[in-house]
Motif scaffolding. Structure first.
Motif, PDB file in Angstrom:
ATOM      1  N   ASP A 191       0.838  -1.190   0.000  1.00 51.36           N
ATOM      2  CA  ASP A 191       0.000   0.000   0.000  1.00 51.36           C
ATOM      3  C   ASP A 191       0.876   1.244   0.000  1.00 51.36           C
ATOM      4  O   ASP A 191       1.978   1.264   0.535  1.00 51.36           O
ATOM      5  CB  ASP A 191      -0.909   0.010   1.228  1.00 51.36           C
ATOM      6  N   GLU A 192       0.349   2.317  -0.578  1.00 52.93           N
ATOM      7  CA  GLU A 192       1.045   3.598  -0.576  1.00 52.93           C
ATOM      8  C   GLU A 192       1.071   4.136   0.854  1.00 52.93           C
ATOM      9  O   GLU A 192       0.097   3.985   1.595  1.00 52.93           O
ATOM     10  CB  GLU A 192       0.325   4.593  -1.482  1.00 52.93           C
ATOM     11  N   PRO A 193       2.170   4.759   1.260  1.00 51.53           N
ATOM     12  CA  PRO A 193       2.196   5.347   2.606  1.00 51.53           C
ATOM     13  C   PRO A 193       1.160   6.476   2.717  1.00 51.53           C
ATOM     14  O   PRO A 193       0.849   7.146   1.737  1.00 51.53           O
ATOM     15  CB  PRO A 193       3.610   5.886   2.756  1.00 51.53           C
ATOM     16  N   ALA A 194       0.651   6.649   3.901  1.00 55.24           N
ATOM     17  CA  ALA A 194      -0.368   7.678   4.120  1.00 55.24           C
ATOM     18  C   ALA A 194       0.241   9.064   3.897  1.00 55.24           C
ATOM     19  O   ALA A 194       1.445   9.270   4.023  1.00 55.24           O
ATOM     20  CB  ALA A 194      -0.923   7.566   5.530  1.00 55.24           C
ATOM     21  N   ALA A 195      -0.609  10.070   3.603  1.00 58.09           N
ATOM     22  CA  ALA A 195      -0.148  11.433   3.340  1.00 58.09           C
ATOM     23  C   ALA A 195       0.483  12.046   4.586  1.00 58.09           C
ATOM     24  O   ALA A 195       1.328  12.928   4.491  1.00 58.09           O
ATOM     25  CB  ALA A 195      -1.311  12.286   2.858  1.00 58.09           C
ATOM     26  N   GLN A 196       0.103  11.622   5.792  1.00 57.63           N
ATOM     27  CA  GLN A 196       0.656  12.166   7.021  1.00 57.63           C
ATOM     28  C   GLN A 196       2.117  11.751   7.192  1.00 57.63           C
ATOM     29  O   GLN A 196       2.912  12.476   7.784  1.00 57.63           O
ATOM     30  CB  GLN A 196      -0.135  11.672   8.225  1.00 57.63           C
ATOM     31  N   ASP A 197       2.496  10.600   6.681  1.00 57.84           N
ATOM     32  CA  ASP A 197       3.853  10.116   6.848  1.00 57.84           C
ATOM     33  C   ASP A 197       4.845  10.837   5.942  1.00 57.84           C
ATOM     34  O   ASP A 197       6.026  10.917   6.252  1.00 57.84           O
ATOM     35  CB  ASP A 197       3.931   8.618   6.560  1.00 57.84           C
TER      36      ASP A 197
END
Length: 93
Positions: free
Chosen positions: A70-76
């Motif tokens: 999965d793509e890393p979350a935008a917060q990371d």
């Protein structure tokens, strides 16, 4: 030419009958039926060895995969470039 009593729409079956008065036929089970050769054992062992090494190799490759694709979350992900990187660092020199 076709004879007048032959009709193309009719079905004709020809059956070859073999006399069954010979009791020598054992249904394909001759004197070598059910026997294996040492070559078969060697091939079977080679297949097991090949499967062992294939499973070992697949496990090695699977351990190198990430836990998730999965793509890393935008917060990371940082929204700005870290200080001291990019074009500002070049201007300071």
């Amino acid at each position: 030419m076709l004879s007048p009593e032959f009709d193309l729409g009719s079905t004709v079956a020809f059956v070859a009958v073999q006399p069954s008065n010979t009791n020598d036929d054992k249904g394909g089970q001759g004197e070598d039926f059910g026997k294996s050769s040492p070559v078969g054992l060697v091939l079977l062992i080679l297949f097991f060895v090949a499967v062992f090494f294939l499973v070992k190799s697949m496990n090695k490759h699977i351990k190198g995969l990430p836990a998730s694709f999965d793509e890393p979350a935008a917060q990371d992900q940082p929204s700005e470039a870290a200080p001291g990187t990019g074009s500002e660092a070049k201007k300071a020199d």
